[in-house]
Scaffold this motif. Structure first.
Motif, PDB file in Angstrom:
ATOM      1  N   HIS A 100       0.956  -0.999   0.286  1.00  0.00           N
ATOM      2  CA  HIS A 100       0.215  -0.132  -0.274  1.00  0.00           C
ATOM      3  C   HIS A 100       0.490   1.232  -0.206  1.00  0.00           C
ATOM      4  CE1 HIS A 100      -2.811  -2.664   0.578  1.00  0.00           C
ATOM      5  NE2 HIS A 100      -2.841  -2.946   2.340  1.00  0.00           N
ATOM      6  N   GLY A 101       0.572   2.033  -0.672  1.00  0.00           N
ATOM      7  CA  GLY A 101       1.089   3.044  -0.953  1.00  0.00           C
ATOM      8  C   GLY A 101       2.180   3.808  -2.515  1.00  0.00           C
ATOM      9  N   PRO A 102       2.449   4.875  -2.966  1.00  0.00           N
ATOM     10  CA  PRO A 102       3.524   5.007  -3.596  1.00  0.00           C
ATOM     11  C   PRO A 102       4.144   4.283  -4.332  1.00  0.00           C
ATOM     12  CG  PRO A 102       4.128   6.863  -2.416  1.00  0.00           C
ATOM     13  CD  PRO A 102       2.867   5.518  -1.634  1.00  0.00           C
ATOM     14  N   SER A 103       4.537   3.303  -5.093  1.00  0.00           N
ATOM     15  CA  SER A 103       5.667   2.737  -6.057  1.00  0.00           C
ATOM     16  C   SER A 103       7.282   4.282  -5.643  1.00  0.00           C
ATOM     17  CB  SER A 103       6.075   2.991  -7.152  1.00  0.00           C
ATOM     18  OG  SER A 103       5.124   1.544  -7.115  1.00  0.00           O
ATOM     19  N   SER A 104       8.695   3.731  -6.518  1.00  0.00           N
ATOM     20  CA  SER A 104       9.214   4.242  -5.746  1.00  0.00           C
ATOM     21  C   SER A 104      10.548   4.099  -6.418  1.00  0.00           C
ATOM     22  CB  SER A 104      10.090   4.683  -4.431  1.00  0.00           C
ATOM     23  OG  SER A 104      10.148   3.142  -3.708  1.00  0.00           O
ATOM     24  N   LEU A 105      11.786   4.732  -7.465  1.00  0.00           N
ATOM     25  CA  LEU A 105      12.606   4.726  -8.028  1.00  0.00           C
ATOM     26  C   LEU A 105      13.762   4.999  -7.296  1.00  0.00           C
ATOM     27  CD1 LEU A 105      13.177   3.104 -10.276  1.00  0.00           C
ATOM     28  CD2 LEU A 105      12.878   5.401 -12.196  1.00  0.00           C
ATOM     29  N   ILE A 106      14.864   4.582  -6.747  1.00  0.00           N
ATOM     30  CA  ILE A 106      15.982   4.896  -6.318  1.00  0.00           C
ATOM     31  C   ILE A 106      17.342   5.220  -7.464  1.00  0.00           C
ATOM     32  CG2 ILE A 106      17.470   5.593  -4.087  1.00  0.00           C
ATOM     33  CD1 ILE A 106      13.911   6.188  -3.900  1.00  0.00           C
ATOM     34  N   SER A 107      17.977   6.376  -7.187  1.00  0.00           N
ATOM     35  CA  SER A 107      19.446   5.771  -7.754  1.00  0.00           C
ATOM     36  C   SER A 107      20.099   5.071  -7.557  1.00  0.00           C
ATOM     37  CB  SER A 107      19.811   6.757  -9.137  1.00  0.00           C
ATOM     38  OG  SER A 107      18.750   6.735  -9.998  1.00  0.00           O
ATOM     39  N   VAL A 108      21.251   4.325  -7.076  1.00  0.00           N
ATOM     40  CA  VAL A 108      22.729   4.102  -6.840  1.00  0.00           C
ATOM     41  C   VAL A 108      23.835   5.040  -7.628  1.00  0.00           C
ATOM     42  CG1 VAL A 108      23.589   2.343  -5.563  1.00  0.00           C
ATOM     43  CG2 VAL A 108      21.438   2.217  -6.079  1.00  0.00           C
ATOM     44  N   PRO A 109      24.057   5.868  -6.499  1.00  0.00           N
ATOM     45  CA  PRO A 109      25.508   6.832  -7.598  1.00  0.00           C
ATOM     46  C   PRO A 109      26.392   4.635  -8.126  1.00  0.00           C
ATOM     47  CG  PRO A 109      24.834   8.062  -5.675  1.00  0.00           C
ATOM     48  CD  PRO A 109      23.849   6.463  -5.829  1.00  0.00           C
ATOM     49  N   ARG A 110      26.747   5.273  -8.881  1.00  0.00           N
ATOM     50  CA  ARG A 110      28.067   4.159  -9.938  1.00  0.00           C
ATOM     51  C   ARG A 110      28.667   4.116  -9.353  1.00  0.00           C
ATOM     52  NH1 ARG A 110      30.127   5.191 -15.749  1.00  0.00           N
ATOM     53  NH2 ARG A 110      32.324   4.912 -14.624  1.00  0.00           N
ATOM     54  N   ASP A 111      29.806   5.480  -8.417  1.00  0.00           N
ATOM     55  CA  ASP A 111      31.039   5.369  -7.834  1.00  0.00           C
ATOM     56  C   ASP A 111      30.721   4.919  -6.038  1.00  0.00           C
ATOM     57  OD1 ASP A 111      32.418   6.135  -9.916  1.00  0.00           O
ATOM     58  OD2 ASP A 111      32.307   7.828  -9.988  1.00  0.00           O
ATOM     59  N   SER A 112      28.950   4.501  -5.686  1.00  0.00           N
ATOM     60  CA  SER A 112      29.368   4.203  -4.592  1.00  0.00           C
ATOM     61  C   SER A 112      30.560   3.090  -3.414  1.00  0.00           C
ATOM     62  CB  SER A 112      27.712   4.088  -3.851  1.00  0.00           C
ATOM     63  OG  SER A 112      26.432   5.344  -4.260  1.00  0.00           O
ATOM     64  N   LEU A 113      30.862   3.834  -2.931  1.00  0.00           N
ATOM     65  CA  LEU A 113      32.183   3.467  -1.787  1.00  0.00           C
ATOM     66  C   LEU A 113      31.305   2.121  -1.172  1.00  0.00           C
ATOM     67  CD1 LEU A 113      35.065   2.712  -2.137  1.00  0.00           C
ATOM     68  CD2 LEU A 113      34.630   4.005   0.599  1.00  0.00           C
ATOM     69  N   VAL A 114      32.175   0.484  -1.248  1.00  0.00           N
ATOM     70  CA  VAL A 114      31.563  -0.635  -0.826  1.00  0.00           C
ATOM     71  C   VAL A 114      32.528  -1.261  -0.699  1.00  0.00           C
ATOM     72  CG1 VAL A 114      28.763  -0.324  -1.763  1.00  0.00           C
ATOM     73  CG2 VAL A 114      31.192  -1.610  -3.426  1.00  0.00           C
ATOM     74  N   GLN A 115      32.421  -2.618   0.109  1.00  0.00           N
ATOM     75  CA  GLN A 115      33.281  -2.905   1.140  1.00  0.00           C
ATOM     76  C   GLN A 115      32.565  -4.627   0.549  1.00  0.00           C
ATOM     77  OE1 GLN A 115      34.712  -1.989   4.506  1.00  0.00           O
ATOM     78  NE2 GLN A 115      36.635  -3.816   5.165  1.00  0.00           N
ATOM     79  N   VAL A 116      33.628  -5.738   0.449  1.00  0.00           N
ATOM     80  CA  VAL A 116      33.850  -6.829  -0.093  1.00  0.00           C
ATOM     81  C   VAL A 116      35.026  -7.554   0.449  1.00  0.00           C
ATOM     82  CG1 VAL A 116      33.207  -9.021  -1.543  1.00  0.00           C
ATOM     83  CG2 VAL A 116      32.392  -6.368  -2.105  1.00  0.00           C
ATOM     84  N   GLY A 117      34.664  -7.660   1.930  1.00  0.00           N
ATOM     85  CA  GLY A 117      35.892  -8.517   2.555  1.00  0.00           C
ATOM     86  C   GLY A 117      36.683  -7.486   2.962  1.00  0.00           C
ATOM     87  N   ASP A 118      37.495  -7.928   2.922  1.00  0.00           N
ATOM     88  CA  ASP A 118      38.813  -6.438   3.005  1.00  0.00           C
ATOM     89  C   ASP A 118      39.177  -5.965   2.540  1.00  0.00           C
ATOM     90  OD1 ASP A 118      38.876  -8.039   5.418  1.00  0.00           O
ATOM     91  OD2 ASP A 118      40.814  -9.482   4.106  1.00  0.00           O
ATOM     92  N   GLN A 119      38.161  -5.678   0.721  1.00  0.00           N
ATOM     93  CA  GLN A 119      39.165  -5.245  -0.713  1.00  0.00           C
ATOM     94  C   GLN A 119      37.615  -4.103  -0.413  1.00  0.00           C
ATOM     95  OE1 GLN A 119      39.423  -7.011  -4.073  1.00  0.00           O
ATOM     96  NE2 GLN A 119      39.209  -5.158  -5.140  1.00  0.00           N
ATOM     97  N   MET A 120      38.046  -2.632  -0.754  1.00  0.00           N
ATOM     98  CA  MET A 120      37.037  -1.583  -0.968  1.00  0.00           C
ATOM     99  C   MET A 120      37.484  -1.383  -3.172  1.00  0.00           C
ATOM    100  SD  MET A 120      36.796  -0.888   1.756  1.00  0.00           S
ATOM    101  CE  MET A 120      36.191   1.201   1.955  1.00  0.00           C
ATOM    102  N   LEU A 121      36.271  -0.753  -3.228  1.00  0.00           N
ATOM    103  CA  LEU A 121      35.413  -0.685  -4.453  1.00  0.00           C
ATOM    104  C   LEU A 121      34.448  -0.046  -5.355  1.00  0.00           C
ATOM    105  CD1 LEU A 121      34.304  -4.358  -6.386  1.00  0.00           C
ATOM    106  CD2 LEU A 121      35.173  -3.912  -3.637  1.00  0.00           C
ATOM    107  N   LYS A 122      34.362   0.582  -5.883  1.00  0.00           N
ATOM    108  CA  LYS A 122      33.604   1.177  -6.117  1.00  0.00           C
ATOM    109  C   LYS A 122      32.329   0.113  -6.584  1.00  0.00           C
ATOM    110  CE  LYS A 122      35.828   5.147  -7.977  1.00  0.00           C
ATOM    111  NZ  LYS A 122      35.918   6.352  -9.399  1.00  0.00           N
ATOM    112  N   ILE A 123      30.830   0.311  -6.515  1.00  0.00           N
ATOM    113  CA  ILE A 123      29.575  -0.915  -6.064  1.00  0.00           C
ATOM    114  C   ILE A 123      29.342  -1.039  -7.595  1.00  0.00           C
ATOM    115  CG2 ILE A 123      27.467   0.896  -7.094  1.00  0.00           C
ATOM    116  CD1 ILE A 123      26.260  -1.227  -5.058  1.00  0.00           C
TER     117      ILE A 123
END
Length: 452
Positions: free
Chosen positions: A222-245
């Motif tokens: 119930h409620g409005p639908s949404s469409l949200i962008s994730v910046p392509r340069d968002s910083l994430v971490q996988v294990g010990d490695q940092m990288l852009k999403i």
């Protein structure tokens, strides 16, 4: 001769229907016998009259016999004295005709048994009954004909829908994208635009396959639908490695990308759809173009976008350049994210318009273009794809929610990674909780909205 009326003879006088109406101008039939006026026989239902002698008998009408059918009555009449025209009385007083169905009980003799009609279903009423029956049955025939036509239409549409469903389902390219995380309220799709090398990416080229477009589409119960962008340069971490999403899928695979998005939103991803940029071009061309708006002049060689400020109906190649251009945009990647949402929203609006849905040739062309460049998760069906398209349309409308993730630093630098977008984890978790629960008001959200 003895007068029957005077002596109280129990035989009642003959029935004369003309006397049943008040104020009749006719002279009542006399019950006193004389030489000039014959006395009609008394009416006695069920009794066979005795033949009378002399001229009086020849002028008398036949007695009414209720149990005798029409044929026998006709036969009897032909043999009786009233069958002769010469013997038929000229005065209505002499030989009144009997009409039992018009008789009134008010004029019935007190000693006379109730008259029984000789034909309970008179022939005169048959045409009226037939007309009434026809008038009653005619609407029924029309109704049945309409119901029959509607049934045929439903069957044809059902066959068409089943055939279309099977055709789409057999052409969906499915891959294992989803994680085993627990379900959350509403339905969410991860929409990816890939720059997979297909000759349509322009001069802004990068080796390998990167997800330069990452969108999260949410449809709450119930409620409005949404469409949200994730910046392509968002910083994430996988294990010990940092990288852009945008590099996660290439380095760690599809499921890891979904895991990272679920970590950012705190919500389970139900479905994934990945579209190549070349596929975007084909879909727009199959739709006959889409209308896009941008309020600046652009002459960008890397994306090959050449744009005059305003709104224009564009083809697929221009729509692709419009969604990829960032070097000539003062807002860089954030501006590009806004334009990408605009392109996808325009496609959804055109694809669900009457001009497309009621044009079988165009609809088939669009379907073939989309299916040829689309990859989905292994749980997606044509039904979930239709739901996704409708959610896209609703999110891009005036009652939808659009925007980007929240961040704390859009130029956060990390050695070995470069300039990245440092996300605001707490704000994003709260945002998606509201979006999935349907509690958020329509409008713009995220840091891009705050900067405008």
């Amino acid at each position: 001769m003895t007068n029957n009326s005077a002596t109280g003879n129990d035989l009642p006088p003959s029935f004369a229907p003309s006397h049943s109406k008040k104020g009749s101008a006719q002279t009542p039939v006399s019950t006193t016998p004389n030489a000039s006026t014959p006395t009609p026989p008394s009416f006695a239902p069920g009794r066979t009259p005795s033949p009378q002698a002399g001229t009086a008998a020849s002028a008398m009408p036949a007695s009414f016999e209720p149990k005798r059918n029409r044929n026998s009555r006709s036969s009897s009449s032909s043999s009786s004295v009233v069958g002769s025209a010469s013997s038929r009385p000229s005065s209505p007083e002499a030989a009144p005709s009997y009409a039992p169905h018009r008789a009134s009980s008010r004029h019935q003799h007190p000693h006379q048994a109730p008259a029984r009609p000789r034909n309970p279903r008179p022939a005169a009423s048959a045409p009226m009954r037939t007309a009434a029956t026809t008038a009653t049955r005619k609407p029924h025939r029309v109704r049945n004909m309409v119901l029959g036509v509607l049934l045929v239409i439903v069957i044809v549409l059902g066959i068409g829908v089943i055939g279309t469903y099977n055709w789409v389902n057999s052409n969906l390219r499915k891959e294992a994208w989803l994680t085993t995380g627990s379900d959350t309220p509403g339905t969410s799709w991860l929409i990816l635009g890939s720059d997979e090398r297909d000759g349509t990416t322009g001069a802004d080229d990068t080796p390998g396959e990167r997800t330069d477009t990452i969108l999260i589409l949410t449809k709450p119960k119930h409620g409005p639908s949404s469409l949200i962008s994730v910046p392509r340069d968002s910083l994430v971490q996988v294990g010990d490695q940092m990288l852009k999403i945008n590099a996660v899928m290439q380095v760690f695979g599809k499921k890891e990308l979904v895991t990272q998005v679920e970590s950012i939103t705190g919500q389970h991803i139900d479905h994934v759809a990945k579209l190549t940029f070349g596929g975007l071009t084909k879909v727009v061309d199959a739709l006959g173009g889409v209308e896009l708006c941008y309020d600046q002049d652009v002459d960008d060689e890397k994306s090959e976008l050449h744009w005059k400020s305003g709104c224009h109906m564009v083809d697929g190649r221009t729509a692709l350049a419009f969604s990829r251009m960032r070097y000539s945009d003062p807002r860089s990647d954030f501006g590009r994210s806004d334009r990408q949402r605009q392109v996808i929203g325009a496609i959804a609006q055109k694809a669900t318009s009457k001009s497309t849905l009621f044009n079988i040739g165009k609809l088939k062309k669009v379907g073939e273009a989309a299916l040829g460049s689309l990859t989905v998760d292994d749980k997606s069906t044509p039904w979930t794809m239709l739901q996704m398209l409708l959610a896209f349309r609703d999110a891009s409308g005036s009652n939808g929610i659009t925007g980007s993730l929240y961040w704390t630093d859009p130029g956060y630098y990390v050695d070995g990674v470069g300039s990245s977008v440092l996300l605001d984890n707490q704000k994003n978790l709260e945002l998606f909780r509201q979006l999935h629960d349907g509690d958020h008001a329509p409008g713009q959200v995220g840091s891009t909205a705050e900067q405008q």
